[in-house]
Design a protein around this motif. Structure first.
Motif, PDB file in Angstrom:
ATOM      1  N   ALA A  59      56.590  45.811  37.024  1.00  5.35           N
ATOM      2  CA  ALA A  59      56.713  47.244  37.276  1.00  5.35           C
ATOM      3  C   ALA A  59      55.780  47.886  38.333  1.00  5.35           C
ATOM      4  O   ALA A  59      55.835  48.898  38.774  1.00  5.35           O
ATOM      5  CB  ALA A  59      57.063  47.977  36.450  1.00  5.35           C
ATOM      6  N   GLY A  60      54.721  46.910  38.900  1.00  4.89           N
ATOM      7  CA  GLY A  60      53.789  47.413  39.575  1.00  4.89           C
ATOM      8  C   GLY A  60      52.447  47.852  38.883  1.00  4.89           C
ATOM      9  O   GLY A  60      51.537  48.175  39.898  1.00  4.89           O
ATOM     10  N   HIS A  61      52.315  47.714  37.792  1.00  9.67           N
ATOM     11  CA  HIS A  61      51.014  48.168  37.138  1.00  9.67           C
ATOM     12  C   HIS A  61      49.972  47.061  36.882  1.00  9.67           C
ATOM     13  O   HIS A  61      50.517  45.913  36.955  1.00  9.67           O
ATOM     14  CB  HIS A  61      51.496  48.825  35.639  1.00  9.67           C
ATOM     15  N   ARG A  62      48.820  47.443  37.004  1.00  4.56           N
ATOM     16  CA  ARG A  62      47.970  46.274  37.152  1.00  4.56           C
ATOM     17  C   ARG A  62      47.164  46.200  35.927  1.00  4.56           C
ATOM     18  O   ARG A  62      46.677  47.107  35.052  1.00  4.56           O
ATOM     19  CB  ARG A  62      46.608  46.967  38.269  1.00  4.56           C
ATOM     20  N   VAL A  63      47.203  44.921  35.444  1.00  6.11           N
ATOM     21  CA  VAL A  63      46.790  44.441  34.055  1.00  6.11           C
ATOM     22  C   VAL A  63      45.598  43.510  34.064  1.00  6.11           C
ATOM     23  O   VAL A  63      45.450  42.701  34.851  1.00  6.11           O
ATOM     24  CB  VAL A  63      47.879  43.987  33.296  1.00  6.11           C
ATOM     25  N   ARG A  64      44.664  43.985  33.533  1.00  3.08           N
ATOM     26  CA  ARG A  64      43.604  42.918  33.681  1.00  3.08           C
ATOM     27  C   ARG A  64      43.163  42.613  32.035  1.00  3.08           C
ATOM     28  O   ARG A  64      43.077  43.406  31.150  1.00  3.08           O
ATOM     29  CB  ARG A  64      42.140  43.669  34.009  1.00  3.08           C
ATOM     30  N   ILE A  65      42.997  41.252  31.640  1.00  2.17           N
ATOM     31  CA  ILE A  65      42.817  40.751  30.100  1.00  2.17           C
ATOM     32  C   ILE A  65      41.381  40.085  30.237  1.00  2.17           C
ATOM     33  O   ILE A  65      41.367  39.044  31.227  1.00  2.17           O
ATOM     34  CB  ILE A  65      43.977  39.763  29.877  1.00  2.17           C
ATOM     35  N   LYS A  66      40.681  40.358  29.182  1.00  2.00           N
ATOM     36  CA  LYS A  66      39.341  39.575  29.010  1.00  2.00           C
ATOM     37  C   LYS A  66      39.461  39.151  27.618  1.00  2.00           C
ATOM     38  O   LYS A  66      39.376  40.062  26.571  1.00  2.00           O
ATOM     39  CB  LYS A  66      38.115  40.730  29.145  1.00  2.00           C
ATOM     40  N   SER A  67      39.694  38.079  27.320  1.00  2.00           N
ATOM     41  CA  SER A  67      39.857  37.338  26.062  1.00  2.00           C
ATOM     42  C   SER A  67      38.779  36.425  25.662  1.00  2.00           C
ATOM     43  O   SER A  67      38.242  35.594  26.307  1.00  2.00           O
ATOM     44  CB  SER A  67      41.232  36.446  26.092  1.00  2.00           C
TER      45      SER A  67
END
Length: 401
Positions: free
Chosen positions: A99-107
């Motif tokens: 959908a164009g949303h920016r997602v950043r994951i720090k695991s």
């Protein structure tokens, strides 16, 4: 205008998918879609909720079509738990990014942080962090030596003990997507684990042997208007124990334990009915009890418990012995496929049971059967399967009147 031209003008034009494209209901007529779902429901590769349930397959595929998903993606990522559609955390993540949303994951091993920036409002950033302390608060595990500890009734490690990093990641993604961009979920706002399912490392429902799951524990991941509630202790299923406890003293102790635990009156009344069924001397006595309960509007699950107890009484019809009479038609058919007659009878009874459950719109058949008989459908005898089918049909007929 020639006849050939007229025929061509009125002939229906089939819209075929491009070569190499994924299969979709949009390329099928309603009849073709139903035929396809019936065929697909027969494969053992499907999740349990869809196997031998073509209507459920059709519903899931229609839901997937609304999301723009192909058949394979729908069946493998959309799950129906307790009648609610849910999707894996990875599917939620994919739809948010699509959908164009920016997602950043720090695991990390003990924590996971997810940041989402909406494409239509870059200044709006949602930050969700899940830690092992959050998992303990939600009742998903405990900590021993600062490591997650979660075991099933056989003392085998559960996913939160085996895959803490993956579990934290899934919870963080699900909650952040619900808060930041719920419109991409189309109503499937939970993951299978959030609805009480035991899942694997990828977040899909796992087929495992486990104790009865307590009601969904709504913790920090549930947002909007759903209130937080403290973890609930695992509940003892006194009804299931009572069905397999014919000894009068043990049964009395079981009922006393249920009363001490604060069980409601209707639950204690159901236990008393099971006691009456055990005390009945013959199958005819149990049948009279069953008919009285049916006339009073007793639910199908309790009727099935009484019927099971009746099958253990003198005079009850017992399962056919292994190996039918020589030269019988059943013997000949079984010999053709090298399948024992009792196993073949159980297979036919299972098919009839699943058909009755489908007609009665009973999606929880497997769980209900195992709760009553204490074993999965695949291990049941033909007599047990037939008894449960009759309970479903009787309940359906009573509701239609």
């Amino acid at each position: 205008m020639t006849m050939t031209t007229v025929a061509t003008a009125h002939a229906p034009t089939a819209v075929a998918p491009a070569r190499g494209g994924a299969l979709s209901l949009s390329h099928m007529s309603p009849y073709e879609a139903w035929q396809f779902c019936e065929s697909l429901a027969q494969t053992p590769l499907l999740p349990d909720a869809y196997r031998k349930q073509p209507a459920s397959v059709l519903w899931a595929m229609e839901y997937g079509r609304a999301l723009g998903l192909d058949v394979v993606t729908t069946i493998t990522t959309i799950h129906v738990i307790k009648g609610k559609p849910c999707q894996s955390a990875d599917l939620m993540l994919g739809r948010a990014r699509a959908a164009g949303h920016r997602v950043r994951i720090k695991s990390e091993r003990t924590r996971c942080e997810v940041r989402i920036q909406r494409h239509d409002d870059p200044d709006d950033e949602t930050v969700i962090e899940w830690t092992l302390d959050d998992a303990v608060t939600a009742g998903l595990c405990t900590l021993r030596d600062e490591r997650p500890y979660s075991r099933d009734k056989n003392n085998q490690p559960q996913p939160w003990e085996r895959f803490p990093r993956a579990m934290l990641r899934a919870r963080s993604i699900a909650e952040s997507v619900r808060i930041a961009c719920p419109e991409v979920l189309h109503g499937a706002i939970y993951t299978p684990e959030e609805l009480g399912e035991v899942v694997d490392q990828e977040g899909n429902p796992a087929v495992v042997e486990r104790a009865d799951t307590p009601p969904m524990q709504e913790g920090v991941t549930v947002v909007q208007s759903t209130p937080n509630t403290p973890p609930q202790a695992e509940r003892r299923d006194y009804l299931a124990e009572a069905v397999t406890t014919p000894d009068p003293d043990q049964l009395a102790a079981l009922i006393d334990a249920a009363r001490t635990s604060g069980a409601p009156e209707h639950y204690l009344a159901a236990l008393d009915v099971i006691r009456q069924a055990h005390e009945a001397a013959t199958v005819e006595d149990v049948r009279k009890l069953y008919e009285a309960l049916q006339e009073s509007g007793e639910n199908a699950e309790q009727l099935a418990r009484v019927a099971h107890i009746g099958s253990t009484k003198p005079g009850a019809r017992q399962p056919e012995p292994t190996g039918p009479a020589p030269h019988s038609a059943a013997d000949a058919r079984a010999a053709e496929h090298d399948v024992p007659a009792d196993e073949k009878a159980a297979m036919e009874a299972e098919n009839a049971l699943r058909l009755a459950a489908s007609r009665a719109n009973l999606p929880t058949l497997d769980a209900d059967f195992e709760r009553v008989y204490g074993l999965p459908i695949e291990q049941a005898t033909a007599a047990q399967l037939d008894a449960f089918r009759q309970m479903i049909e009787a309940a359906a007929a009573g509701g239609a009147q």
